[in-house]
Scaffold this motif. Structure first.
Motif, mmCIF file in Angstrom:
data_model
loop_
_atom_site.group_PDB
_atom_site.id
_atom_site.type_symbol
_atom_site.label_atom_id
_atom_site.label_comp_id
_atom_site.label_asym_id
_atom_site.label_seq_id
_atom_site.Cartn_x
_atom_site.Cartn_y
_atom_site.Cartn_z
ATOM 1 N N MET A 1 -0.070 6.878 -2.665
ATOM 2 C CA MET A 1 0.792 7.085 -1.503
ATOM 3 C C MET A 1 2.182 7.505 -1.976
ATOM 4 O O MET A 1 2.354 8.612 -2.440
ATOM 5 N N ASP A 2 3.201 6.619 -1.906
ATOM 6 C CA ASP A 2 4.539 7.063 -2.321
ATOM 7 C C ASP A 2 4.798 6.909 -3.821
ATOM 8 O O ASP A 2 5.827 7.368 -4.319
ATOM 9 N N ASN A 3 3.910 6.225 -4.498
ATOM 10 C CA ASN A 3 4.025 6.076 -5.953
ATOM 11 C C ASN A 3 5.404 5.560 -6.375
ATOM 12 O O ASN A 3 6.145 6.240 -7.083
ATOM 13 N N ASP A 4 5.741 4.369 -5.907
ATOM 14 C CA ASP A 4 7.042 3.778 -6.237
ATOM 15 C C ASP A 4 6.877 2.612 -7.202
ATOM 16 O O ASP A 4 5.837 1.949 -7.218
ATOM 17 N N ASP A 5 7.929 2.362 -7.984
ATOM 18 C CA ASP A 5 7.845 1.271 -8.962
ATOM 19 C C ASP A 5 8.815 0.124 -8.668
ATOM 20 O O ASP A 5 8.823 -0.874 -9.386
ATOM 21 N N LEU A 6 9.643 0.277 -7.616
ATOM 22 C CA LEU A 6 10.628 -0.754 -7.305
ATOM 23 C C LEU A 6 10.571 -1.083 -5.813
ATOM 24 O O LEU A 6 10.572 -0.189 -4.970
ATOM 25 N N ARG A 7 10.522 -2.385 -5.494
ATOM 26 C CA ARG A 7 10.448 -2.818 -4.094
ATOM 27 C C ARG A 7 11.151 -4.155 -3.972
ATOM 28 O O ARG A 7 10.881 -5.068 -4.725
ATOM 29 N N ARG A 8 12.049 -4.269 -3.036
ATOM 30 C CA ARG A 8 12.796 -5.517 -2.818
ATOM 31 C C ARG A 8 13.438 -5.986 -4.129
ATOM 32 O O ARG A 8 13.501 -7.169 -4.436
ATOM 33 N N HIS B 1 0.823 -1.212 0.000
ATOM 34 C CA HIS B 1 0.000 0.000 0.000
ATOM 35 C C HIS B 1 0.858 1.263 0.000
ATOM 36 O O HIS B 1 0.515 2.247 -0.658
ATOM 37 N N ASP B 2 1.987 1.230 0.705
ATOM 38 C CA ASP B 2 2.891 2.392 0.744
ATOM 39 C C ASP B 2 3.373 2.772 -0.661
ATOM 40 O O ASP B 2 3.607 3.946 -0.950
ATOM 41 N N ASP B 3 3.525 1.772 -1.521
ATOM 42 C CA ASP B 3 4.059 2.006 -2.869
ATOM 43 C C ASP B 3 3.002 2.468 -3.875
ATOM 44 O O ASP B 3 3.345 2.866 -4.998
ATOM 45 N N LEU B 4 1.721 2.388 -3.508
ATOM 46 C CA LEU B 4 0.654 2.720 -4.464
ATOM 47 C C LEU B 4 0.767 4.162 -4.955
ATOM 48 O O LEU B 4 1.285 5.034 -4.237
HETATM 49 MG MG MG Z 1 7.702 4.505 0.685
#
Ligand code: MG
Ligand code: IPE
Ligand code: IPE
Ligand code: MG
Ligand code: MG
Length: 314
Positions: A96-103, A90-93
């Motif tokens: 919210m933070d609108n991120d495209d890369l995680r782990r 949800h944080d990356d949505l």
């Molecule tokens: Mg974040």
């Protein structure tokens, strides 16, 4: 036996225990084996992606410090990691933070789609409580559910997330935040909620898994020590996360860097600069370690973890 176990060096303990966490997560997903395939796929994708597994490790190390076992605390460790994985999705949505890369991988909404990511998050959050109810006796399960719900909810992580977003400059949907005590105190409170609360719950669940069957539950002194450790650990952890956003590299952190400043986030490096932030993080580690003194040798691993946590590069 305890002394021999504690003599194992921390790195090899962490490697070995992380492997057990991976296996625990994998088997806890069996509870959703009959869920729609795409939902399961998204849940697995985010939950089993290569995270550091710090929160489950804290559950297990806390349980051991309280006289329990890794096996006995594994369901609680998995539950906390599920809540964490949901919070990351949800944080990356985009909202919210609108991120495209995680782990090191595309974020859940990038790999699937936004609706699937929202629902995979919802499903991981609810699965956490099912796992607790499934594996512990009623008293321990209820206590663990209460701790986890409190820490993840409106007064904990979710509350901290809305304040974090509200602290961004230029957001048009800003929630009102009063800052009577200055920005540093505001920031400390945001961190305590959005990050600290779940660390505290991890440590408390470890104590419940170890001592839940004792009359009256875990000894109150344990909570006093673990809460103070968790408070300092959580602050130092988020300061380090904010420093990695400023000074880290996406290839190592597995997520985009240098985004906080461009979004106008309230962070320690932004407010006091990197070197004062580092000094504060190491002071907090010292405070975290001294909070454990009353627990003696059984808590040595928890104490040693503080250094690894602030010296990490991911
Ligand atoms: Mg974040
Ligand atoms: C990242 O947490 C989110 C924050 C609370 C800052 P971690 O750094 O523990 O993320 P993973 O689990 O290793 O991916
Ligand atoms: C996230 O904090 C805290 C959560 C509750 C997920 P950040 O927004 O700083 O975490 P990253 O940097 O995206 O991992
Ligand atoms: Mg965020
Ligand atoms: Mg961050």
């Amino acid at each position: 036996v305890l002394l021999t176990i504690l003599d194992e060096d921390l790195d090899s303990y962490l490697t070995r225990t992380r492997e057990r966490v991976e296996a625990g997560l994998e088997s806890s997903l069996e509870l959703v084996a009959n869920a729609p395939a795409r939902l399961q796929e998204a849940m697995r994708y985010s939950l089993l992606a290569p995270g550091k597994r710090l929160r489950p490790l804290l559950v297990l190390m806390s349980a051991e410090a309280c006289g329990g076992t890794v096996g006995g605390a594994m369901p609680a460790a998995c539950a906390v990691e599920m809540v964490h994985a949901y919070s990351l999705i949800h944080d990356d949505l985009p909202a919210m933070d609108n991120d495209d890369l995680r782990r090191g991988l595309p974020t859940c909404h990038r790999r699937f789609d936004e609706a699937t990511a929202i629902l995979a998050g919802d499903a991981l959050l609810t699965l956490a409580f099912e796992v607790l109810a499934e594996h512990y006796s009623p008293i321990t399960a209820a206590a663990c559910c209460r701790e986890l719900a409190r820490s993840a909810g409106a007064c904990g992580m979710v509350g901290g997330q809305i304040e974090d977003l509200a602290s961004e400059s230029g957001r048009t949907d800003k929630a009102p935040v009063s800052r009577p005590n200055g920005e540093l105190l505001t920031l400390e409170n945001i961190h305590a909620r959005k990050t600290g609360a779940l660390f505290r719950a991890a440590l408390r669940l470890g104590a419940w898994a170890a001592q839940g069957e004792k009359a009256g539950g875990p000894e109150p002194e344990l909570f006093t020590a673990l809460d103070e450790y968790g408070r300092c650990f959580g602050q130092a952890f988020q300061i380090t996360d904010d420093l990695l956003d400023v000074e880290g590299h996406a290839e190592q952190t597995g997520k985009r860097v240098q985004k906080d400043a461009s979004r106008g986030k309230l962070t320690y490096p932004g407010l006091v600069g990197p070197s004062a932030s580092r000094a504060l993080a190491s002071q907090l580690c010292e405070e975290a370690r001294s909070a454990l003194r009353s627990l003696g040798r059984a808590a040595e691993r928890l104490a040693a973890l503080t250094e690894l946590m602030v010296e990490r590069n991911r």
